[in-house]
Design a protein around this motif. Sequence first.
Motif, short mmCIF file in Angstrom:
data_model
loop_
_atom_site.label_atom_id
_atom_site.label_comp_id
_atom_site.label_asym_id
_atom_site.label_seq_id
_atom_site.Cartn_x
_atom_site.Cartn_y
_atom_site.Cartn_z
N LEU A 19 0.83 -1.21 0.00
CA LEU A 19 0.00 0.00 0.00
C LEU A 19 0.87 1.25 0.00
CD1 LEU A 19 -2.77 -1.04 2.54
CD2 LEU A 19 -3.02 -0.74 0.08
N GLN A 74 2.30 1.52 -3.32
CA GLN A 74 1.27 1.38 -4.35
C GLN A 74 1.63 0.26 -5.32
OE1 GLN A 74 0.70 5.39 -5.96
NE2 GLN A 74 -1.05 5.61 -4.61
N TYR A 109 -5.85 -4.32 -4.86
CA TYR A 109 -4.47 -3.83 -5.02
C TYR A 109 -3.64 -4.79 -5.88
CZ TYR A 109 -5.91 -0.65 -1.37
OH TYR A 109 -6.58 0.30 -0.65
#
Length: 337
Positions: free
Chosen positions: A58, A61, A119
Motif C-alpha cells: 500500500l 502502491q 491492489y
Amino acid sequence: MTKKKVTIRDVAKEAGVSVATVSRLINNISYISQETEQKIQEVMKRLDYQPNEIARGLAKQKSNTIALIIPDITNPFFPELVIAIEEFAKLKGYNLILVNSHDADLKDPRFWKDFQSRYIDGFILASFDFNEEVLKGIEKLKIPFVRVDRAADFQSNDSIGVDNYKGAVIAVEHLIEIGCQKIAHISGPGSFSPSIDRIRGYKDTISKYFPNQSPIVFQGDFSMEAGKQLTQRMLEEHPDIDGIFLGNDMMAIGSLKALKILKIQVPADIALIGFDGIKITEMVEPELSTINQPIYNIGVAATNKLIHFIENTQDTNQYDLDVRLIKRESTLGFIRK
C-alpha cells in the motif's frame, strides 16, 4: 504463551527514530542517513521484525501480485496455463491470484470495482467476449493487463497467442491428406477471436480443395457436452460426414464419446482432430490427433509482457508460439470408402 508480534512502532522506539523513518527504510521511498539505516537494521534483526507485506504494498502502491482470470478451471487447458504463469511470476518476484469467472461476472461493473480494491498490479485475462463498453471500463481501472486465448485480440499490443487460422488450415489439410472427403467443423463461440479464425481457416481450406462443397459448421461452446451433442445432431443432418475438425480438444473428446454411443468407428469410419494439445488427448481411446498450442510458452510470454507493462520496461524476448500438428490414432487409421 504466545510471543507478542513485534510492530513497526516497537522498532522505531528501540532505534530512537520515528515510525515514518522506519517506514521510509522498509519501503525504500526516500533517503535516510547510513548511520540511521544501520541502527534500524540492527534493531529489526535483534527483534526479529517481519514487515507487513500488505502494508508495504500500500505504501509503495505496488503489491507484487498479479491475477489470472479464466473461464473454466475444469478445462485442462487452463491448469496447464496456470502452472506456467505461476512459475514464471514467482521467478520474477510476483505472487499469483487465480480468479475463475464467467462472462456475466466480467460484464458486471461491480466485478471490476471489487477487483480494483484488491491492489492487484496487473492481470492476465484468458476468457471473455469483449465489447467496446466493457473494454473502456477495464481501461479506466489503469491496471496493466494482457489478453490470452479466448480474450486475445491480435490487432492489439496487449495480446499473446497463436495463429489460429494457420492451425485450422493444418488440421483440415491433414484430414484431406488421409482421404476424408466430407469434413465438418464444430466451432467455439462465434464471438471469440480464436473461434472466428479457426472457422475461417476451415472454410477457406474446404473452398480450396472442394470448391463445389458447402462448409458444414455447428457452433459449440468449447465444452465436452457441446462436442457430444453437436456431433449427434450433425450426423442426423449429414450422415455422410467422414471427418470432423473440432474447435478444441474438450469438444473433440465429447465428439469421440458421441461416436462410440452411435457405434461409429474412430478413425475407420470418421476421423477426428481437435485443437489445443492438452495432455488428456493422450489418455483417451483412441488417442486424439490435435493442433498443439505451446501452452507453457504462452503463459510465460503473457506473464513476461505483463511484468514489463507493470514495471514500464521494454520486452525484447522472442517466444516460439507456433502451432504444430500431432498425428495420433483418431486420424491415422482412417479407411477411405
